[in-house]
Every structure is written in C-alpha cells, then in structure tokens.
Design a protein around this motif. Structure first.
Motif, PDB file in Angstrom:
ATOM      1  N   LEU A  13     -55.228   4.971  14.491  1.00  0.00           N
ATOM      2  CA  LEU A  13     -54.668   6.142  15.171  1.00  0.00           C
ATOM      3  C   LEU A  13     -54.635   5.917  16.675  1.00  0.00           C
ATOM      4  O   LEU A  13     -53.627   6.206  17.338  1.00  0.00           O
ATOM      5  N   GLN A  14     -55.721   5.387  17.244  1.00  0.00           N
ATOM      6  CA  GLN A  14     -55.764   5.128  18.683  1.00  0.00           C
ATOM      7  C   GLN A  14     -54.792   4.028  19.070  1.00  0.00           C
ATOM      8  O   GLN A  14     -54.124   4.114  20.109  1.00  0.00           O
ATOM      9  N   ALA A  15     -54.677   3.007  18.235  1.00  0.00           N
ATOM     10  CA  ALA A  15     -53.735   1.918  18.529  1.00  0.00           C
ATOM     11  C   ALA A  15     -52.304   2.436  18.548  1.00  0.00           C
ATOM     12  O   ALA A  15     -51.493   2.018  19.390  1.00  0.00           O
ATOM     13  N   LEU A  23     -62.485   3.786   5.314  1.00  0.00           N
ATOM     14  CA  LEU A  23     -61.219   4.445   5.648  1.00  0.00           C
ATOM     15  C   LEU A  23     -61.326   5.200   6.973  1.00  0.00           C
ATOM     16  O   LEU A  23     -60.389   5.173   7.790  1.00  0.00           O
ATOM     17  N   HIS A  24     -62.439   5.855   7.198  1.00  0.00           N
ATOM     18  CA  HIS A  24     -62.620   6.607   8.438  1.00  0.00           C
ATOM     19  C   HIS A  24     -62.566   5.676   9.644  1.00  0.00           C
ATOM     20  O   HIS A  24     -61.867   5.949  10.629  1.00  0.00           O
ATOM     21  N   GLY A  25     -63.290   4.568   9.569  1.00  0.00           N
ATOM     22  CA  GLY A  25     -63.326   3.651  10.707  1.00  0.00           C
ATOM     23  C   GLY A  25     -61.986   2.992  10.981  1.00  0.00           C
ATOM     24  O   GLY A  25     -61.524   2.939  12.130  1.00  0.00           O
ATOM     25  N   GLN A  66     -49.047   8.598  12.229  1.00  0.00           N
ATOM     26  CA  GLN A  66     -50.127   9.362  12.843  1.00  0.00           C
ATOM     27  C   GLN A  66     -50.629  10.450  11.905  1.00  0.00           C
ATOM     28  O   GLN A  66     -51.842  10.678  11.788  1.00  0.00           O
ATOM     29  N   ALA A  67     -49.716  11.115  11.198  1.00  0.00           N
ATOM     30  CA  ALA A  67     -50.112  12.158  10.247  1.00  0.00           C
ATOM     31  C   ALA A  67     -50.938  11.575   9.106  1.00  0.00           C
ATOM     32  O   ALA A  67     -51.915  12.193   8.657  1.00  0.00           O
ATOM     33  N   VAL A  68     -50.575  10.381   8.648  1.00  0.00           N
ATOM     34  CA  VAL A  68     -51.350   9.716   7.586  1.00  0.00           C
ATOM     35  C   VAL A  68     -52.749   9.389   8.091  1.00  0.00           C
ATOM     36  O   VAL A  68     -53.755   9.640   7.412  1.00  0.00           O
ATOM     37  N   ASP A  69     -52.821   8.813   9.301  1.00  0.00           N
ATOM     38  CA  ASP A  69     -54.130   8.476   9.875  1.00  0.00           C
ATOM     39  C   ASP A  69     -55.019   9.711   9.979  1.00  0.00           C
ATOM     40  O   ASP A  69     -56.203   9.688   9.598  1.00  0.00           O
ATOM     41  N   GLU A  70     -54.467  10.782  10.508  1.00  0.00           N
ATOM     42  CA  GLU A  70     -55.261  12.000  10.711  1.00  0.00           C
ATOM     43  C   GLU A  70     -55.766  12.555   9.379  1.00  0.00           C
ATOM     44  O   GLU A  70     -56.911  13.029   9.292  1.00  0.00           O
ATOM     45  N   HIS A  71     -54.929  12.489   8.349  1.00  0.00           N
ATOM     46  CA  HIS A  71     -55.361  13.006   7.050  1.00  0.00           C
ATOM     47  C   HIS A  71     -56.472  12.148   6.450  1.00  0.00           C
ATOM     48  O   HIS A  71     -57.459  12.678   5.914  1.00  0.00           O
TER      49      HIS A  71
END
Length: 214
Positions: A115-117, A107-109, A78-83
C-alpha cells in the motif's frame, strides 16, 4: 425713425432664436449629463445569435476518473490492500489457530508495504489513485465481507476467513489481468506486474491452508 424700424425686426429675430438655442443646449445636456431612462436598445429581448459553436462539454469527477485507466488501476489495487489489512487485523482479534494467525500476519505485513509503495509510486508518476464506481464497489464489497465475518468465531471464523482470502485473491488476479493492458506508464506496469506475482503467492498459500483444514 429709420433706426427704430431696423431695431424692431432684429429684436424679434433674436427673441425667436432663444427657444431653439435652449433646445440645442438641453439636447447636449441630455446626452452628456442625464441618463436616458426611456431609451430601449433595439432587439434587447431577442435571443443571442447562434455563433455556430456549441459550449465545451463538462466532465464530472467520476467521469474524469473513469477516463484515466491508470488512476483506476491504482485505486483498485489500493482498495484491495486496504481490505486485506483490515481483514488481517480482524482475524487477529478472533484468537485463531497458529497457521491462520501466521497467514493473517503475513498478509498484513506485505499488503501494508505494498500500500505504501503504491502511494509513493503515485506521487512519482503524478497519477492519483482514482475513486471510480469500480473502486467504490470494491471497497463496498470488502466492507460487507468484514461485517459477515465479524459474526463468526472459532473454527467457523477461520474457515470463512481463509475461504474469503482465496476468493478475494483470485478476483484480484483477474482484475490485474484486465487492467495491465490498459496501463501505458512503464513504472506503473512494472508495479502492477510485481503486484500480480505477490497476489499469486498469497493465493497459493491460502489454497494450501484451505486444503489442510478440510
């Protein structure tokens, strides 16, 4: 005369018995009606006896989270996704060239969907993404990188952004390789395996973009 002689001793005996009766009655009242303020229970100040069993050790939130490798794995991903999402949003504000903008948008999409998954899976398997020291360090590192990139513009920013994405995705692969063996839930293991494949694809794309800019 004989009658009077007999009554006198009897009266004396009755009067002598009154103090004893009063003392008995006062004793009953002391036990039932009045508090005994001067009575100290034996060994009142003595330490409690050792029962032979130590109190159960307690665990703070950080220790509890660290004891759950599955929760830590979710927290790290989750931290990787958020970054990656935050870095892509920053890149968009720098008016980058088309290849870099397309990479940032991709990358954003994909990290937003991932992250939601991950959040959905956490609810399904009842595993909360943990905030362990490793997760906190991952977030701190991402924030420091964003602050460093924020001061750059133009080609300097683009090169630094692409280099950061290559480095970050390489580190994410190493993290996943270390965490996958600790996961016991089949659904989480499958999720992290698919995550690894996506990260590897992002890394390959970043390396190609990096090579084209040299």
């Amino acid at each position: 005369m004989k009658t009077r002689t007999l009554l006198v001793p009897a009266l004396v005996l009755a009067l002598g018995a009154l103090p004893a009766c009063n003392r008995d009655r006062d004793g009953v009242n002391d036990m039932e009606g009045r508090p005994q303020t001067d009575v100290t229970p034996p060994n009142a100040d003595a330490p409690a006896a050792n029962t032979g069993s130590a109190p159960a050790p307690t665990m703070d939130q950080g220790q509890a989270a660290a004891a759950d490798p599955q929760g830590e794995s979710l927290g790290l991903v989750q931290a990787v996704d958020e970054h990656e999402i935050a870095a892509a949003e920053q890149a968009r504000t720098k008016n980058p060239s088309q290849p870099v903008l397309e990479y940032a948008n991709m990358l954003h999409g994909e990290h937003s969907k991932h992250l939601q998954a991950g959040r959905d899976l956490a609810r399904q398997i009842s595993v909360d993404p943990a905030t362990t020291p490793a997760v906190a360090a991952q977030r701190d590192k991402g924030q420091a990188e964003l602050r460093r990139l924020a001061d750059l513009n133009g080609k300097a920013y683009e090169d630094a952004y692409v280099d950061a994405m290559v480095k970050g995705h390489t580190e994410a692969l190493a993290m996943l390789d270390a965490k996958l063996p600790t996961v016991t839930d089949d659904r989480l293991k499958q999720f992290l395996t698919e995550t690894r494949a996506a990260i590897a694809k992002h890394l390959d794309h970043g390396k190609q973009l990096q090579g084209s800019r040299r």
